[in-house]
Scaffold this motif. Structure first.
Motif, mmCIF file in Angstrom:
data_model
loop_
_atom_site.group_PDB
_atom_site.id
_atom_site.type_symbol
_atom_site.label_atom_id
_atom_site.label_comp_id
_atom_site.label_asym_id
_atom_site.label_seq_id
_atom_site.Cartn_x
_atom_site.Cartn_y
_atom_site.Cartn_z
ATOM 1 N N ALA A 1 -4.563 55.137 -76.051
ATOM 2 C CA ALA A 1 -5.153 54.439 -77.186
ATOM 3 C C ALA A 1 -6.484 55.063 -77.602
ATOM 4 N N PHE A 2 -6.867 54.811 -78.838
ATOM 5 C CA PHE A 2 -8.032 55.463 -79.445
ATOM 6 C C PHE A 2 -9.353 55.107 -78.787
ATOM 7 N N TYR A 3 -9.411 53.964 -78.078
ATOM 8 C CA TYR A 3 -10.692 53.460 -77.577
ATOM 9 C C TYR A 3 -11.042 53.969 -76.177
ATOM 10 N N MET A 4 -10.220 54.808 -75.582
ATOM 11 C CA MET A 4 -10.459 55.217 -74.188
ATOM 12 C C MET A 4 -11.470 56.364 -74.104
ATOM 13 N N LYS A 5 -12.353 56.249 -73.137
ATOM 14 C CA LYS A 5 -13.456 57.212 -72.983
ATOM 15 C C LYS A 5 -12.956 58.505 -72.338
ATOM 16 N N PRO A 6 -13.324 59.667 -72.888
ATOM 17 C CA PRO A 6 -12.905 60.935 -72.283
ATOM 18 C C PRO A 6 -13.554 61.156 -70.915
ATOM 19 N N VAL A 7 -12.881 61.908 -70.078
ATOM 20 C CA VAL A 7 -13.463 62.329 -68.801
ATOM 21 C C VAL A 7 -14.613 63.279 -69.107
ATOM 22 N N PRO A 8 -15.792 63.060 -68.536
ATOM 23 C CA PRO A 8 -16.931 63.939 -68.819
ATOM 24 C C PRO A 8 -16.584 65.413 -68.564
ATOM 25 N N GLY A 9 -16.844 66.252 -69.553
ATOM 26 C CA GLY A 9 -16.573 67.682 -69.418
ATOM 27 C C GLY A 9 -15.129 68.065 -69.674
ATOM 28 N N ARG A 10 -14.308 67.068 -70.045
ATOM 29 C CA ARG A 10 -12.903 67.369 -70.302
ATOM 30 C C ARG A 10 -12.376 66.436 -71.389
ATOM 31 N N GLU A 11 -12.373 66.899 -72.613
ATOM 32 C CA GLU A 11 -12.011 66.067 -73.750
ATOM 33 C C GLU A 11 -10.512 65.777 -73.854
ATOM 34 N N ASP A 12 -9.694 66.542 -73.111
ATOM 35 C CA ASP A 12 -8.244 66.396 -73.281
ATOM 36 C C ASP A 12 -7.642 65.277 -72.441
ATOM 37 N N VAL A 13 -8.443 64.658 -71.549
ATOM 38 C CA VAL A 13 -7.957 63.533 -70.750
ATOM 39 C C VAL A 13 -8.985 62.408 -70.781
ATOM 40 N N VAL A 14 -8.504 61.192 -70.487
ATOM 41 C CA VAL A 14 -9.388 60.027 -70.593
ATOM 42 C C VAL A 14 -9.504 59.290 -69.264
ATOM 43 N N LEU A 15 -10.576 58.482 -69.170
ATOM 44 C CA LEU A 15 -10.849 57.695 -67.966
ATOM 45 C C LEU A 15 -9.984 56.433 -67.978
ATOM 46 N N CYS A 16 -8.730 56.628 -67.600
ATOM 47 C CA CYS A 16 -7.783 55.512 -67.631
ATOM 48 C C CYS A 16 -6.930 55.552 -66.369
ATOM 49 N N ALA A 17 -6.145 54.503 -66.194
ATOM 50 C CA ALA A 17 -5.197 54.469 -65.075
ATOM 51 C C ALA A 17 -4.078 53.508 -65.386
ATOM 52 N N ASP A 18 -2.873 53.886 -64.997
ATOM 53 C CA ASP A 18 -1.740 52.967 -64.961
ATOM 54 C C ASP A 18 -1.462 52.672 -63.493
ATOM 55 N N LEU A 19 -1.262 51.408 -63.180
ATOM 56 C CA LEU A 19 -0.913 51.032 -61.805
ATOM 57 C C LEU A 19 0.597 50.836 -61.742
ATOM 58 N N LEU A 20 1.260 51.703 -60.968
ATOM 59 C CA LEU A 20 2.710 51.657 -60.836
ATOM 60 C C LEU A 20 3.084 50.877 -59.578
ATOM 61 N N ALA A 21 3.926 49.895 -59.752
ATOM 62 C CA ALA A 21 4.384 49.095 -58.613
ATOM 63 C C ALA A 21 5.461 49.853 -57.849
ATOM 64 N N PRO A 22 5.557 49.626 -56.545
ATOM 65 C CA PRO A 22 6.629 50.263 -55.764
ATOM 66 C C PRO A 22 7.989 49.664 -56.084
ATOM 67 N N GLU A 23 9.013 50.223 -55.491
ATOM 68 C CA GLU A 23 10.399 49.736 -55.595
ATOM 69 C C GLU A 23 10.974 49.856 -57.001
ATOM 70 N N GLY A 24 10.407 50.768 -57.815
ATOM 71 C CA GLY A 24 10.992 51.050 -59.119
ATOM 72 C C GLY A 24 10.631 50.080 -60.220
ATOM 73 N N TYR A 25 9.532 49.344 -60.086
ATOM 74 C CA TYR A 25 9.172 48.349 -61.097
ATOM 75 C C TYR A 25 8.233 48.876 -62.173
#
Length: 430
Positions: free
Chosen positions: A327-351
């Protein structure tokens, strides 16, 4: 003494009266076994012909599935019973005899059960799932209230998209266009600038034409937002929150988990901190696993998320996704404009993904550039830009999809069982 099934443990040896429905019945000569439910639990009532009046015996014989009644009896402990207690019946009063109840103990197809969802909720499995859902909601309120958060309710009708997407339900707001909210996040950012730490819990809507087992059209979101909070602090709140709700379910819903056959040893492993891998590392891992269809810059699909999650026994954070897929509102990683300071939390067991979160852009000039890149010139976005103009601070937040969390914790095959009345692509009844 009037009591509920959940309260009978307080009246062992005494007599109680319960308002109940008959879930099932079997008989053996001069004994009738009544499986009773009252919304708080299930208990077996034992009717002995030689110990009750002829009227009570005949009334018990007349009961059909889902008939309603008041039943009286003596509470006795029975460790073999699912609830740990049993009722020796002394009297009963029939309220209504139900005829031709459509959901019988035989096998029914999913579509039939969904058409009768208003009745399917009464089954022991569905009852247990929704009690677990309730415990997750209670634990959510407890966790955030105990950690200094204020609950704020964002609007459901909005004038714009939270993420700049087109998967929105459009409606008319008198003479203007409006949309059903897909997220309360933007409003929660405003609330965080007033209260510091806030959270919302409410419905969200996605007009996404998806039929996967992970998607609902209408779902519920828990969305915390925190001022003076960076990406690392945000991840710690997420893993502590998820660990807490799982622990509370294990503590308070043991019988419900048993009723649905959930392997609790898998849930007992869910303790913070959770492992983390970057998007770059995830791409490399997927390539090694033979996923030749994925390239750097692509968003992950369900097979990719499942492959990553299966490598761990607990939820795993995938961090620093490409800027172009987020999304447009996510802050870039300092020194690297092509990725952002975000995370998806993936649950185990295929969820798959149960949480998406990020540190938000707090720089006014950068946010103006994002507005230009995403063509957010609509006046309805003006107020969001002003949050960076008047007292901007580092801030972060996340959203947890309640039904996905319920599906994972309960070990459900399809997310539709995680909602009381699910809204699917081709289903808006009942």
């Amino acid at each position: 003494m009037n009591a509920t099934i959940s309260e009978v443990k307080n009246y062992v040896g005494g007599e109680v009266t319960i308002g109940a429905w008959l879930a099932n019945k079997r008989s053996s000569g001069k004994i009738q076994f009544l499986e009773l439910r009252d919304g708080t639990g299930f208990i077996q009532g034992v009717v002995l012909k030689n110990e009750v009046s002829e009227q009570v015996w005949e009334d018990a014989k007349s009961l059909t599935q889902e008939s309603s009644l008041y039943i009286s009896g003596t509470v006795r402990e029975d460790k073999r019973a699912p609830s740990g207690f049993e009722l020796t019946v002394t009297g009963l009063s029939v309220i209504q005899i139900a005829h031709d109840y459509p959901i019988t103990p035989k096998e029914h197809g999913v579509e039939f059960l969904m058409d009768h969802r208003h009745l399917w909720l009464r089954s022991s499995r569905q009852h247990a799932i929704l009690r677990i859902r309730n415990q997750i909601i209670k634990a959510t309120y407890d966790f955030f209230n105990d950690n200094g958060f204020i609950k704020v309710d964002p609007p459901i009708l909005t004038g714009s998209s939270a993420e700049g997407t087109t998967d929105l339900f459009h409606t008319k707001y008198f003479d203007r266009d409006a949309y059903l909210s897909q997220s309360g996040q933007l409003y929660m950012e405003a609330a965080a600038m007033a209260f510091g730490k806030v959270f919302s819990f409410g419905p969200a809507f996605r007009a996404e034409k998806s039929k996967t087992r992970r998607h609902l059209i209408e779902f519920w979101m828990i969305e915390p937002e925190m001022a003076f909070c960076d990406h690392e602090m945000n991840l710690r709140v997420q893993e502590n929150y998820v660990s807490y709700i799982v622990a509370q379910v294990l503590k308070n819903c043991a019988n419900d988990l048993k009723a649905i056959g959930r392997d609790t040893t898998k849930l007992e492993k869910i303790k913070a901190p959770f492992p983390r891998i970057t998007y770059d590392q995830a791409i490399e891992f997927l390539k090694e696993q033979g996923f030749d269809d994925i390239e750097w810059g692509d968003d992950f699909g369900s097979p990719h998320e499942t492959a990553i999650a299966e490598h761990f026994d607990v939820p795993v954070f995938v961090t620093e996704y490409p800027t172009k897929v987020k999304a447009f509102y996510m802050k870039p990683v300092p020194g690297r404009e092509d990725v952002v300071l975000c995370a998806d939390l993936l649950a185990p067991e295929g969820y798959g993904e149960i949480i998406g979160g990020s540190q938000r852009i707090d720089d006014l000039d950068l946010m103006k550039k994002r507005y230009e890149q995403f063509n957010l010139n609509d006046p309805s976005y003006k107020w969001y830009l002003e949050l960076r103009q008047y007292g901007t601070v580092p801030h972060s937040g996340f959203g947890l999809g309640l039904e996905r969390a319920v599906a994972w914790i309960c070990g459900l095959e399809h997310i539709r069982e995680a909602s009381p009345f699910p809204r699917l692509l081709n289903r808006i009844y009942p």
